[in-house]
Design a protein around this motif. Structure first.
Motif, PDB file in Angstrom:
ATOM      1  N   ASN A  69      21.690  43.154  22.476  1.00  0.00           N
ATOM      2  CA  ASN A  69      22.950  43.079  21.845  1.00  0.00           C
ATOM      3  C   ASN A  69      23.972  43.723  22.135  1.00  0.00           C
ATOM      4  O   ASN A  69      25.310  43.382  22.236  1.00  0.00           O
ATOM      5  N   GLU A  70      23.755  45.178  22.907  1.00  0.00           N
ATOM      6  CA  GLU A  70      24.771  45.820  23.418  1.00  0.00           C
ATOM      7  C   GLU A  70      25.418  45.205  24.708  1.00  0.00           C
ATOM      8  O   GLU A  70      26.450  45.153  25.066  1.00  0.00           O
ATOM      9  N   ILE A  71      24.501  44.302  25.604  1.00  0.00           N
ATOM     10  CA  ILE A  71      25.107  43.636  26.524  1.00  0.00           C
ATOM     11  C   ILE A  71      26.016  42.514  26.001  1.00  0.00           C
ATOM     12  O   ILE A  71      27.086  42.494  26.780  1.00  0.00           O
ATOM     13  N   VAL A  72      25.570  41.714  25.257  1.00  0.00           N
ATOM     14  CA  VAL A  72      26.351  40.695  24.782  1.00  0.00           C
ATOM     15  C   VAL A  72      27.730  41.269  23.987  1.00  0.00           C
ATOM     16  O   VAL A  72      28.749  40.792  24.534  1.00  0.00           O
ATOM     17  N   ALA A  73      27.409  42.237  23.411  1.00  0.00           N
ATOM     18  CA  ALA A  73      28.761  42.754  22.745  1.00  0.00           C
ATOM     19  C   ALA A  73      29.578  43.363  23.714  1.00  0.00           C
ATOM     20  O   ALA A  73      30.985  43.091  23.686  1.00  0.00           O
ATOM     21  N   ARG A  74      29.152  43.971  24.879  1.00  0.00           N
ATOM     22  CA  ARG A  74      30.153  44.752  25.894  1.00  0.00           C
ATOM     23  C   ARG A  74      30.588  43.353  26.674  1.00  0.00           C
ATOM     24  O   ARG A  74      31.900  43.554  26.902  1.00  0.00           O
ATOM     25  N   VAL A  75      30.021  42.282  27.089  1.00  0.00           N
ATOM     26  CA  VAL A  75      30.678  41.352  27.518  1.00  0.00           C
ATOM     27  C   VAL A  75      31.856  40.700  26.909  1.00  0.00           C
ATOM     28  O   VAL A  75      32.771  40.233  27.055  1.00  0.00           O
ATOM     29  N   LEU A  76      31.394  40.297  25.583  1.00  0.00           N
ATOM     30  CA  LEU A  76      32.430  39.751  24.612  1.00  0.00           C
ATOM     31  C   LEU A  76      33.860  40.623  24.657  1.00  0.00           C
ATOM     32  O   LEU A  76      34.672  39.905  24.780  1.00  0.00           O
ATOM     33  N   SER A  77      33.499  41.802  24.559  1.00  0.00           N
ATOM     34  CA  SER A  77      34.768  42.572  24.270  1.00  0.00           C
ATOM     35  C   SER A  77      35.417  42.566  25.771  1.00  0.00           C
ATOM     36  O   SER A  77      36.660  42.651  25.559  1.00  0.00           O
ATOM     37  N   GLY A  78      34.761  42.678  26.782  1.00  0.00           N
ATOM     38  CA  GLY A  78      35.296  43.178  28.016  1.00  0.00           C
ATOM     39  C   GLY A  78      35.835  41.768  28.356  1.00  0.00           C
ATOM     40  O   GLY A  78      37.384  41.675  28.869  1.00  0.00           O
ATOM     41  N   VAL A  79      35.346  40.543  28.324  1.00  0.00           N
ATOM     42  CA  VAL A  79      35.872  39.238  28.565  1.00  0.00           C
ATOM     43  C   VAL A  79      37.459  38.871  27.538  1.00  0.00           C
ATOM     44  O   VAL A  79      38.271  38.526  28.402  1.00  0.00           O
ATOM     45  N   ASP A  80      37.015  39.331  26.214  1.00  0.00           N
ATOM     46  CA  ASP A  80      38.258  39.061  25.615  1.00  0.00           C
ATOM     47  C   ASP A  80      39.601  39.823  26.253  1.00  0.00           C
ATOM     48  O   ASP A  80      40.541  39.200  26.129  1.00  0.00           O
ATOM     49  N   ALA A  81      39.408  41.011  26.528  1.00  0.00           N
ATOM     50  CA  ALA A  81      40.637  41.750  27.344  1.00  0.00           C
ATOM     51  C   ALA A  81      41.158  40.999  28.296  1.00  0.00           C
ATOM     52  O   ALA A  81      42.443  40.926  28.776  1.00  0.00           O
ATOM     53  N   VAL A  82      40.183  40.432  29.227  1.00  0.00           N
ATOM     54  CA  VAL A  82      40.785  39.804  30.463  1.00  0.00           C
ATOM     55  C   VAL A  82      41.342  38.464  30.028  1.00  0.00           C
ATOM     56  O   VAL A  82      42.400  38.228  30.726  1.00  0.00           O
ATOM     57  N   LEU A  83      40.800  37.826  28.931  1.00  0.00           N
ATOM     58  CA  LEU A  83      41.253  36.492  28.693  1.00  0.00           C
ATOM     59  C   LEU A  83      42.973  36.596  28.128  1.00  0.00           C
ATOM     60  O   LEU A  83      43.670  36.010  28.379  1.00  0.00           O
ATOM     61  N   ASP A  84      43.171  37.687  27.344  1.00  0.00           N
ATOM     62  CA  ASP A  84      44.433  38.136  26.773  1.00  0.00           C
ATOM     63  C   ASP A  84      45.168  38.427  28.067  1.00  0.00           C
ATOM     64  O   ASP A  84      46.398  37.966  28.015  1.00  0.00           O
ATOM     65  N   LYS A  85      44.790  38.970  29.150  1.00  0.00           N
ATOM     66  CA  LYS A  85      45.629  39.288  30.128  1.00  0.00           C
ATOM     67  C   LYS A  85      45.833  38.060  31.115  1.00  0.00           C
ATOM     68  O   LYS A  85      46.804  37.845  31.340  1.00  0.00           O
ATOM     69  N   GLU A  86      44.942  37.440  31.460  1.00  0.00           N
ATOM     70  CA  GLU A  86      44.933  36.082  32.445  1.00  0.00           C
ATOM     71  C   GLU A  86      45.442  34.766  31.857  1.00  0.00           C
ATOM     72  O   GLU A  86      46.001  34.023  32.761  1.00  0.00           O
ATOM     73  N   ARG A  87      45.223  34.608  30.580  1.00  0.00           N
ATOM     74  CA  ARG A  87      45.458  33.390  29.923  1.00  0.00           C
ATOM     75  C   ARG A  87      45.117  32.045  30.833  1.00  0.00           C
ATOM     76  O   ARG A  87      46.082  31.455  31.239  1.00  0.00           O
ATOM     77  N   PRO A  88      43.949  31.720  31.059  1.00  0.00           N
ATOM     78  CA  PRO A  88      43.335  30.743  31.731  1.00  0.00           C
ATOM     79  C   PRO A  88      43.410  29.477  30.925  1.00  0.00           C
ATOM     80  O   PRO A  88      43.589  29.683  29.709  1.00  0.00           O
ATOM     81  N   ASP A  89      43.639  28.278  31.642  1.00  0.00           N
ATOM     82  CA  ASP A  89      43.507  27.071  30.762  1.00  0.00           C
ATOM     83  C   ASP A  89      41.954  26.717  30.358  1.00  0.00           C
ATOM     84  O   ASP A  89      41.674  26.121  29.457  1.00  0.00           O
ATOM     85  N   VAL A  90      40.714  27.237  31.299  1.00  0.00           N
ATOM     86  CA  VAL A  90      39.518  26.873  31.137  1.00  0.00           C
ATOM     87  C   VAL A  90      38.755  27.972  31.459  1.00  0.00           C
ATOM     88  O   VAL A  90      39.284  28.608  32.338  1.00  0.00           O
ATOM     89  N   VAL A  91      37.408  28.035  30.783  1.00  0.00           N
ATOM     90  CA  VAL A  91      36.529  29.145  31.157  1.00  0.00           C
ATOM     91  C   VAL A  91      35.271  28.577  31.459  1.00  0.00           C
ATOM     92  O   VAL A  91      34.582  27.535  30.931  1.00  0.00           O
ATOM     93  N   LEU A  92      34.671  28.535  32.643  1.00  0.00           N
ATOM     94  CA  LEU A  92      33.395  28.175  33.403  1.00  0.00           C
ATOM     95  C   LEU A  92      32.468  29.164  33.281  1.00  0.00           C
ATOM     96  O   LEU A  92      32.680  30.152  33.732  1.00  0.00           O
ATOM     97  N   VAL A  93      31.313  28.781  32.544  1.00  0.00           N
ATOM     98  CA  VAL A  93      30.258  29.770  32.634  1.00  0.00           C
ATOM     99  C   VAL A  93      28.864  28.952  33.116  1.00  0.00           C
ATOM    100  O   VAL A  93      28.880  27.744  33.060  1.00  0.00           O
ATOM    101  N   GLN A  94      28.045  29.486  33.618  1.00  0.00           N
ATOM    102  CA  GLN A  94      26.919  29.019  34.220  1.00  0.00           C
ATOM    103  C   GLN A  94      25.379  29.678  33.472  1.00  0.00           C
ATOM    104  O   GLN A  94      25.124  30.613  33.535  1.00  0.00           O
ATOM    105  N   GLY A  95      24.705  28.526  33.228  1.00  0.00           N
ATOM    106  CA  GLY A  95      23.321  28.800  32.865  1.00  0.00           C
ATOM    107  C   GLY A  95      23.164  29.489  31.256  1.00  0.00           C
ATOM    108  O   GLY A  95      23.523  28.900  30.512  1.00  0.00           O
ATOM    109  N   ASP A  96      22.522  30.499  31.174  1.00  0.00           N
ATOM    110  CA  ASP A  96      21.623  30.831  29.811  1.00  0.00           C
ATOM    111  C   ASP A  96      21.724  32.415  29.829  1.00  0.00           C
ATOM    112  O   ASP A  96      20.754  32.874  29.060  1.00  0.00           O
TER     113      ASP A  96
END
Length: 388
Positions: A69-96
């Motif tokens: 849960n801590e891993i997922v929470a830290r990823v979610l929070s960290g990615v959210d900040a980067v999304l706010d800064k970079e403003r991509p059109d598409v996000v690609l993830v791989q796997g599971d």
């Protein structure tokens, strides 16, 4: 200009997104933003160096002893900040992985389309593999484009009421990555014991080589102890057999495996190998015994029989093709199944010569074409199919 952000955090993810990233970077109409979570630190860095991937952002999420849960929470929070800064059109993830789940939720909550590479794998058991089966099912529900590696994966998705119009079968990009890696294999192993084994193999003087890997959470405990005992029994039964066992860093894996095998002379326990060295070792092996998902795809590409220490698999294509066999974790079953291949040249060749169902090395091209079609311009490409 279509701005694509790839987010990955483990070695298997890095291997499989590497060909996609290289294709994005080579395309004049695409712009790439790379983000790593650092879920696998050392092994992730090795793959980035191998494929010359330079991420724009490193979340460096890992701390000692943290929960899923801590891993997922830290990823979610960290990615959210980067999304706010970079403003991509598409996000690609791989796997599971936990990185995939956290990143996909972060993108979805910002109303950004998620592209899921290697979509549609299913074991049919929510607890196996854990937590990967749940991670990929949840990610499928919030993805806009599903890049399925095989026709079977596409069927799995359509059974979950995902529109076929949002699914493209590309083949598995692990084959693309494997071909790239084979062009850059090191001449020598850093571990002198493996180097001696390589020299012996080159001179035609070695016996059979059994490559073993084990790390799955659901195998921790008594099942992992059984794996250690089975490896020891095989080594004693076949003195000309060399067992190479790169040990996972997880202390629970080491505690279960080492007591049974560390004093056995024809068992080589090593530290985890980098992707290139592991690929070279895979090429030397005669038989592979593993609970890994990725190895089920890589080994058949090199003509290696794979015995999978699990009761089910999200990669049934190679089982149907005959190059992979599910053998569970019971010690006697493991000994019997490996012995069958060691004692029967016919059984060994039947598995080694089975058709690899996972790809032709052009998955990255198809993935990029699918992304252009879905979010930019261009026609839909035909689904990848295995040549008859």
């Amino acid at each position: 200009m279509l701005r694509i952000m790839t987010i990955y955090g483990t070695r298997p993810e890095a291997v499989k997104v590497a060909p996609i990233i290289k294709a994005i970077e080579a395309a004049p109409d695409l712009e790439h933003v790379g983000v790593i979570s650092g879920q696998h630190r050392e092994m992730l860095d090795q793959v980035n160096e191998l494929f010359e991937l330079v991420p724009d952002h490193d979340l460096n999420i890992m701390t000692a002893g943290q929960s899923l849960n801590e891993i997922v929470a830290r990823v979610l929070s960290g990615v959210d900040a980067v999304l706010d800064k970079e403003r991509p059109d598409v996000v690609l993830v791989q796997g599971d992985t936990s990185t995939v789940l956290g990143a996909a939720i972060a993108a979805f909550n910002r109303r950004l389309p998620v592209v899921h590479l290697e979509a549609g794998l299913r074991s049919g058991d929510i607890d196996s593999p854990f937590p990967e089966e749940a991670n990929r099912r949840l990610t499928s529900q919030i993805s806009s484009l599903h890049l399925a590696p095989t026709a079977t994966s596409k069927v799995n998705l359509t059974r979950e009421d995902i529109s076929a119009n949002n699914i493209v079968v590309t083949g598995n990009s692990v084959i693309d990555a494997l071909r790239l890696a084979m062009e850059n294999l090191p001449e020598h192993f850093e571990d002198e014991r493996l180097e001696r084994l390589r020299r012996s193999h080159a001179e035609g003087g070695h016996g059979r080589i059994l490559l073993v890997t084990a790390h799955r959470r659901e195998n921790l405990g008594s099942a992992m102890v059984d794996i250690g005992h089975a490896v020891a029994e095989l080594a004693h039964r076949y003195p000309n057999l060399t067992v190479v066992f790169p040990l996972h860093k997880n202390p629970e894996v080491r505690k279960a495996i080492q007591p049974a095998v560390e004093a056995v002379t024809n068992v080589l326990l090593t530290e985890p190998l980098g992707y290139v060295e592991f690929t070279r070792l895979l090429g030397l092996a005669d038989i592979v015994l593993t609970d890994s998902g990725g190895v089920q795809e890589e080994a058949p590409s090199l003509g290696k029989p794979v015995l999978v220490m699990r009761e089910n698999t999200e990669r049934p294509e190679a089982v149907l093709a005959g190059t992979v066999k599910l053998v569970g974790t019971h010690a006697q079953r493991l000994v019997d199944e490996v012995s069958l291949l060691l004692d029967s040249e016919e059984a060994l060749k039947a598995m080694a010569n089975a058709v690899n169902p996972y790809g032709d090395g052009h998955a990255a091209e198809r993935a990029i074409a699918a992304i252009r079609w879905k979010f930019g311009s261009g026609e839909r490409i035909p689904d990848f199919r295995i040549a008859p």
